[in-house]
Enzyme design. Structure first.
Site, mmCIF file in Angstrom:
data_model
loop_
_atom_site.group_PDB
_atom_site.id
_atom_site.type_symbol
_atom_site.label_atom_id
_atom_site.label_comp_id
_atom_site.label_asym_id
_atom_site.label_seq_id
_atom_site.Cartn_x
_atom_site.Cartn_y
_atom_site.Cartn_z
ATOM 1 N N LYS A 1 0.731 -1.373 0.407
ATOM 2 C CA LYS A 1 -0.171 -0.152 -0.096
ATOM 3 C C LYS A 1 0.849 1.280 0.084
ATOM 4 O O LYS A 1 2.078 1.242 0.384
ATOM 5 C CB LYS A 1 -0.994 -0.004 1.095
ATOM 6 C CG LYS A 1 -1.788 -1.212 1.387
ATOM 7 C CD LYS A 1 -2.673 -1.069 2.643
ATOM 8 C CE LYS A 1 -3.618 -2.258 2.662
ATOM 9 N NZ LYS A 1 -4.591 -2.216 3.875
ATOM 10 N N HIS B 1 -1.926 -5.597 1.448
ATOM 11 C CA HIS B 1 -2.980 -6.085 1.180
ATOM 12 C C HIS B 1 -2.905 -7.382 0.669
ATOM 13 O O HIS B 1 -2.048 -7.583 -0.022
ATOM 14 C CB HIS B 1 -4.078 -5.203 0.294
ATOM 15 C CG HIS B 1 -5.261 -6.146 -0.204
ATOM 16 N ND1 HIS B 1 -6.607 -6.318 0.331
ATOM 17 C CD2 HIS B 1 -5.362 -6.913 -1.253
ATOM 18 C CE1 HIS B 1 -7.286 -6.836 -0.344
ATOM 19 N NE2 HIS B 1 -6.843 -7.415 -1.321
ATOM 20 N N TYR C 1 -12.562 -2.416 -2.815
ATOM 21 C CA TYR C 1 -12.900 -2.561 -1.490
ATOM 22 C C TYR C 1 -14.507 -2.456 -1.558
ATOM 23 O O TYR C 1 -15.154 -1.968 -0.587
ATOM 24 C CB TYR C 1 -12.457 -1.218 -0.740
ATOM 25 C CG TYR C 1 -11.132 -1.526 -0.078
ATOM 26 C CD1 TYR C 1 -10.747 -2.936 0.610
ATOM 27 C CD2 TYR C 1 -10.093 -0.569 -0.307
ATOM 28 C CE1 TYR C 1 -9.490 -2.958 0.959
ATOM 29 C CE2 TYR C 1 -8.726 -0.712 0.122
ATOM 30 C CZ TYR C 1 -8.424 -1.855 0.974
ATOM 31 O OH TYR C 1 -7.053 -2.354 1.262
HETATM 32 P P1 DAT Z 1 -7.776 -6.898 5.680
HETATM 33 O O1 DAT Z 1 -7.060 -5.705 5.065
HETATM 34 O O2 DAT Z 1 -6.624 -7.365 6.926
HETATM 35 O O3 DAT Z 1 -8.275 -7.634 4.790
HETATM 36 P P2 DAT Z 1 -10.276 -5.505 6.060
HETATM 37 O O4 DAT Z 1 -10.538 -6.143 4.596
HETATM 38 O O5 DAT Z 1 -11.280 -5.872 7.065
HETATM 39 O O6 DAT Z 1 -8.850 -6.114 6.644
HETATM 40 O O7 DAT Z 1 -10.257 -3.942 5.846
HETATM 41 C C1 DAT Z 1 -9.529 -3.288 4.751
HETATM 42 C C2 DAT Z 1 -8.663 -2.199 5.323
HETATM 43 O O8 DAT Z 1 -9.504 -1.148 5.737
HETATM 44 C C3 DAT Z 1 -7.601 -2.711 6.236
HETATM 45 O O9 DAT Z 1 -6.582 -3.263 5.828
HETATM 46 C C4 DAT Z 1 -7.375 -1.356 7.138
HETATM 47 C C5 DAT Z 1 -8.853 -0.558 6.873
HETATM 48 N N1 DAT Z 1 -9.809 -0.836 8.037
HETATM 49 C C6 DAT Z 1 -10.364 -1.978 8.464
HETATM 50 N N2 DAT Z 1 -10.943 -1.722 9.475
HETATM 51 C C7 DAT Z 1 -11.011 -0.545 9.940
HETATM 52 C C8 DAT Z 1 -11.489 0.252 10.886
HETATM 53 N N3 DAT Z 1 -12.242 -0.207 11.947
HETATM 54 N N4 DAT Z 1 -11.013 1.643 10.973
HETATM 55 C C9 DAT Z 1 -10.149 2.074 10.156
HETATM 56 N N5 DAT Z 1 -9.676 1.570 8.989
HETATM 57 C C10 DAT Z 1 -9.896 0.248 8.935
HETATM 58 MG MG MG Z 2 -9.747 -7.698 3.617
#
Ligand code: DAT
Ligand code: MG
Length: 140
Positions: A10, A120, A50
């Protein structure tokens, strides 16, 4: 069955000069690099990438962060690479991600607004296929 995953270094990882360190860990684990390309993600691309997070409270700051500079997009290949890279990456929250993982060793929280966690990695075969098609439409 051998599989492929979509990995991103990232913008925080690229800015901090950690692209090589992430590639090193992928290769040191034994996975193959299939494609590697520096790309600055647009809002449109991130809305697809996303998709599952659209509407969540952190979505807008996530998109702002993810489009703030280039990411290194990587397709890696190997037996169980999807699960294997998620394990190398560590937990989403870098403050408590286990030492030894990419996020645990190299990332931390910088602000309350957005989680910056260096990498990611696709979380399932379905996500991997979808995300590879988004980032590398030319890749079969
Ligand atoms: P990952 O990247 O571990 O698959 P995710 O898909 O739940 O996690 O979320 C995507 C990204 O969004 C993550 O890398 C960081 C950000 N993120 C996730 N939950 C968050 C939160 N509660 N507050 C701020 N940013 C968050
Ligand atoms: Mg994810």
């Amino acid at each position: 069955m051998t599989e492929r995953t979509l990995i991103l270094v990232k913008p925080d990882g690229v800015k901090r000069g950690l692209s090589g360190e992430v590639l090193r860990r992928i290769e040191a684990k034994g996975y193959s690099l299939v494609a590697v390309e520096m790309r600055t993600a647009t809002e449109e691309l991130l809305a697809k990438h996303y998709e599952e997070h659209i509407g969540k409270p952190f979505y807008e700051s996530l998109v702002e962060f993810m489009s703030s500079g280039p990411s290194l997009a990587v397709v890696a290949e190997g037996e169980r690479v999807i699960e294997g890279f998620r394990s190398l990456a560590g937990a989403t929250d870098p403050t408590v991600a286990a030492p030894g993982t990419i996020r645990g060793d190299l990332a931390r929280q910088w602000s309350t607004k957005v989680i910056q966690n260096i990498v990611h990695g696709s979380d399932s075969p379905e996500s991997a296929a979808r995300e590879i098609a988004i980032w590398f439409p030319g890749l079969a």
